[in-house]
Scaffold this motif. Sequence first.
Motif, PDB file in Angstrom:
ATOM      1  N   ASP A   1     109.373 104.598 -28.988  1.00  0.00           N
ATOM      2  CA  ASP A   1     110.184 103.370 -29.367  1.00  0.00           C
ATOM      3  C   ASP A   1     109.471 101.918 -28.886  1.00  0.00           C
ATOM      4  N   LEU A   2     108.013 102.625 -28.290  1.00  0.00           N
ATOM      5  CA  LEU A   2     107.194 101.407 -27.945  1.00  0.00           C
ATOM      6  C   LEU A   2     107.652 100.771 -26.679  1.00  0.00           C
ATOM      7  N   LYS A   3     108.689 101.351 -25.945  1.00  0.00           N
ATOM      8  CA  LYS A   3     109.045 100.710 -24.749  1.00  0.00           C
ATOM      9  C   LYS A   3     108.522 101.214 -23.354  1.00  0.00           C
ATOM     10  N   ARG A   4     107.947 102.412 -23.312  1.00  0.00           N
ATOM     11  CA  ARG A   4     107.557 102.914 -22.066  1.00  0.00           C
ATOM     12  C   ARG A   4     105.984 103.378 -22.189  1.00  0.00           C
ATOM     13  N   ILE A   5     105.256 102.660 -21.646  1.00  0.00           N
ATOM     14  CA  ILE A   5     103.654 102.823 -21.562  1.00  0.00           C
ATOM     15  C   ILE A   5     103.181 103.384 -20.387  1.00  0.00           C
ATOM     16  N   ARG A   6     102.440 104.552 -20.225  1.00  0.00           N
ATOM     17  CA  ARG A   6     102.148 105.315 -18.931  1.00  0.00           C
ATOM     18  C   ARG A   6     100.392 105.410 -19.095  1.00  0.00           C
TER      19      ARG A   6
ATOM     20  N   ASN B   1      94.481 108.663 -22.861  1.00  0.00           N
ATOM     21  CA  ASN B   1      95.226 108.802 -21.644  1.00  0.00           C
ATOM     22  C   ASN B   1      96.287 107.699 -21.439  1.00  0.00           C
ATOM     23  N   VAL B   2      96.655 106.796 -22.559  1.00  0.00           N
ATOM     24  CA  VAL B   2      97.537 105.767 -22.626  1.00  0.00           C
ATOM     25  C   VAL B   2      98.677 106.563 -23.566  1.00  0.00           C
ATOM     26  N   LEU B   3      99.879 106.785 -22.676  1.00  0.00           N
ATOM     27  CA  LEU B   3     100.916 107.445 -23.485  1.00  0.00           C
ATOM     28  C   LEU B   3     102.002 106.182 -23.747  1.00  0.00           C
ATOM     29  N   VAL B   4     102.404 106.157 -25.079  1.00  0.00           N
ATOM     30  CA  VAL B   4     103.252 105.083 -25.531  1.00  0.00           C
ATOM     31  C   VAL B   4     104.553 105.851 -26.090  1.00  0.00           C
ATOM     32  N   SER B   5     105.649 105.414 -25.714  1.00  0.00           N
ATOM     33  CA  SER B   5     106.692 106.365 -26.168  1.00  0.00           C
ATOM     34  C   SER B   5     107.112 105.850 -27.917  1.00  0.00           C
TER      35      SER B   5
ATOM     36  N   GLU C   1     101.384  93.577 -24.823  1.00  0.00           N
ATOM     37  CA  GLU C   1     102.460  94.408 -23.993  1.00  0.00           C
ATOM     38  C   GLU C   1     101.694  95.683 -23.507  1.00  0.00           C
ATOM     39  N   ILE C   2     101.262  96.550 -24.439  1.00  0.00           N
ATOM     40  CA  ILE C   2     100.850  97.661 -24.169  1.00  0.00           C
ATOM     41  C   ILE C   2      99.622  97.548 -23.339  1.00  0.00           C
ATOM     42  N   VAL C   3      98.442  96.651 -23.636  1.00  0.00           N
ATOM     43  CA  VAL C   3      97.408  96.366 -22.753  1.00  0.00           C
ATOM     44  C   VAL C   3      97.790  96.048 -21.412  1.00  0.00           C
ATOM     45  N   SER C   4      98.841  94.888 -21.480  1.00  0.00           N
ATOM     46  CA  SER C   4      99.164  94.419 -19.795  1.00  0.00           C
ATOM     47  C   SER C   4      99.865  95.435 -18.988  1.00  0.00           C
TER      48      SER C   4
ATOM     49  N   ALA D   1      98.709  99.190 -14.280  1.00  0.00           N
ATOM     50  CA  ALA D   1      98.744 100.268 -13.692  1.00  0.00           C
ATOM     51  C   ALA D   1      97.488 100.537 -13.135  1.00  0.00           C
ATOM     52  N   VAL D   2      96.371 100.100 -13.649  1.00  0.00           N
ATOM     53  CA  VAL D   2      95.136 100.043 -12.812  1.00  0.00           C
ATOM     54  C   VAL D   2      94.902  99.228 -11.820  1.00  0.00           C
ATOM     55  N   VAL D   3      95.427  98.260 -11.865  1.00  0.00           N
ATOM     56  CA  VAL D   3      95.564  97.087 -10.569  1.00  0.00           C
ATOM     57  C   VAL D   3      96.294  97.930  -9.509  1.00  0.00           C
ATOM     58  N   TYR D   4      97.490  98.414  -9.915  1.00  0.00           N
ATOM     59  CA  TYR D   4      98.073  99.209  -8.810  1.00  0.00           C
ATOM     60  C   TYR D   4      97.398 100.283  -8.374  1.00  0.00           C
TER      61      TYR D   4
END
Length: 103
Positions: free
Chosen positions: A40-45, A34-38, A6-9, A14-17
């Motif tokens: 609770d692992l629900k928000r990946i940026r 440069n990959v931020l993960v909340s 899910e994180i990789v996806s 984000a890169v495709v966008y």
Amino acid sequence: MKKKIEIVSNVIQAVVYMHNQTPAIIHIDIKPENVLVSSDLKRIRLCDLGISKFKTMNTMVTTSDGKSMQPGTPSYQAPEVLLDHKGGSIPSDIWSLGCTIWH
């Protein structure tokens, strides 16, 4: 394992966008830091767009601040960026993304 996928996806999305924008946004410094993960692992940026470039229609690349530099993190840069000192491109972002996923 499901959470890793899910994180990789999310990072790939984000890169495709960014690459589908007009002009395309080239991140240049995709790496695990440069990959931020909340917590609770629900928000990946994907963050740190400070050295990103905009690819124009004639394929020339210019930095948003007009400076010429060799940005990025060598461990995650594509060979052509490291050896030929070429600027970032969509293919070099994909290389960095692959290195990040492998990491």
